[in-house]
Enzyme design. Structure first.
Site, PDB file in Angstrom:
ATOM      1  N   CYS A  94       5.789   9.693  -0.308  1.00 43.63           N
ATOM      2  CA  CYS A  94       4.466   9.293   0.202  1.00 43.63           C
ATOM      3  C   CYS A  94       3.368  10.241  -0.258  1.00 43.63           C
ATOM      4  CB  CYS A  94       4.488   9.193   1.728  1.00 43.63           C
ATOM      5  SG  CYS A  94       5.721   8.019   2.337  1.00 43.63           S
TER       6      CYS A  94
ATOM      7  N   GLY B  84       0.816  -1.192   0.000  1.00 40.26           N
ATOM      8  CA  GLY B  84       0.000   0.000   0.000  1.00 40.26           C
ATOM      9  C   GLY B  84       0.856   1.251   0.000  1.00 40.26           C
TER      10      GLY B  84
ATOM     11  N   ILE C 140       5.774   3.647   6.669  1.00 41.38           N
ATOM     12  CA  ILE C 140       5.167   2.333   6.829  1.00 41.38           C
ATOM     13  C   ILE C 140       4.349   2.024   5.589  1.00 41.38           C
ATOM     14  CG2 ILE C 140       3.480   0.966   8.134  1.00 41.38           C
ATOM     15  CD1 ILE C 140       4.334   2.451  10.621  1.00 41.38           C
TER      16      ILE C 140
ATOM     17  N   PHE D  74       8.323  -1.404   7.500  1.00 44.67           N
ATOM     18  CA  PHE D  74       8.675  -0.019   7.812  1.00 44.67           C
ATOM     19  C   PHE D  74      10.074   0.298   7.310  1.00 44.67           C
ATOM     20  CE2 PHE D  74      10.228  -2.495  11.438  1.00 44.67           C
ATOM     21  CZ  PHE D  74      11.519  -2.002  11.600  1.00 44.67           C
TER      22      PHE D  74
END
EC number: 2.3.1.181
Length: 226
Positions: free
Chosen positions: A181, A79, A151, A164
């Site tokens: 991210c 993800g 993460i 992580f």
């Protein structure tokens, strides 16, 4: 190997790989191990390593966030969006069986965050969760909320993959090739940049000392009820 215990399961294998492990090789090994765990053919695994410089794309990666692909770009299957891995960054891959530890992915991510935050606290770094933003955050020298750890997870047959990454002392300029991210308004930082220089062995010891509490959290039914 540190003694990591659970009231329900034997301790996961604790593996620390020296040097730099190519990302595709690590991905293949992690996926094979997860399949073996799901089939009850192998123990769980906590695997600590470093990668050569690489950008990895999660399942929600936006091509617009890849602004300067100066390093190889690999689809990770986890993800999240784009992130960077490279020397000086500790990566932790977690192949854990949520069939036995509680089928609660949100609990798992929350527990991983808590584990890393606790380990950083042992090294004098005050880290925290940020509402609405998965990962590990702290205040940089300018007082801004900055990301010190990322993460990203995947769960297949209720066995976890990925995990992580924590910036111990990487070259932070390497993050400039992506929007880390997908958060353009928040910088990244490292233990070195925070004035807390730490070697990998010391950071690993902090992780190991906090690992039993992390696994106990996953093994507690009250934490896993939905």
């Amino acid at each position: 190997m540190p003694r990591v215990t659970s009231p329900l399961l034997p301790p996961p294998e604790w593996r620390v790989s020296p040097g730099l492990t190519p990302y595709p090789a690590a991905l293949a090994e992690m996926e094979a191990r997860a399949a073996a765990v799901a089939g009850s053919h192998a123990h769980e695994l906590i695997w600590l390593l470093e990668h050569p410089p690489v950008y990895t794309a999660g399942t929600s990666a936006d091509p617009a966030d890849l602004v300067d692909p100066r390093f190889p770009v690999v689809s990770a299957g986890r993800g999240g969006k784009y992130t960077y891995h490279g020397p000086g960054q500790r990566v932790g891959y977690l192949v854990l069986d949520l069939n036995a530890r509680g089928r609660d992915v949100r609990c798992f991510v929350h527990a991983v965050e808590g584990w890393v935050i606790a380990a950083l606290g042992r090294l004098g770094v005050e880290a925290f969760r940020a509402p609405g933003r998965v990962g590990i955050w702290t205040l940089d020298a300018a007082g801004r909320e900055a990301k010190v750890g990322a993460i990203g997870v995947r769960v297949r047959r209720w066995v976890t993959l990925h995990g992580f990454s924590v910036n111990v002392a990487p070259d932070l300029s390497h993050f400039g090739g992506i929007v880390p991210c997908g958060l353009p308004d928040h910088p990244v930082t490292s233990l070195a940049a925070l004035g807390r220089p730490t070697d990998m062995a010391t950071f690993d010891e902090a992780l190991a000392s906090c690992a039993p509490a992390f696994l106990q959290t996953l093994s507690c039914p009250s934490q896993n009820e939905t």
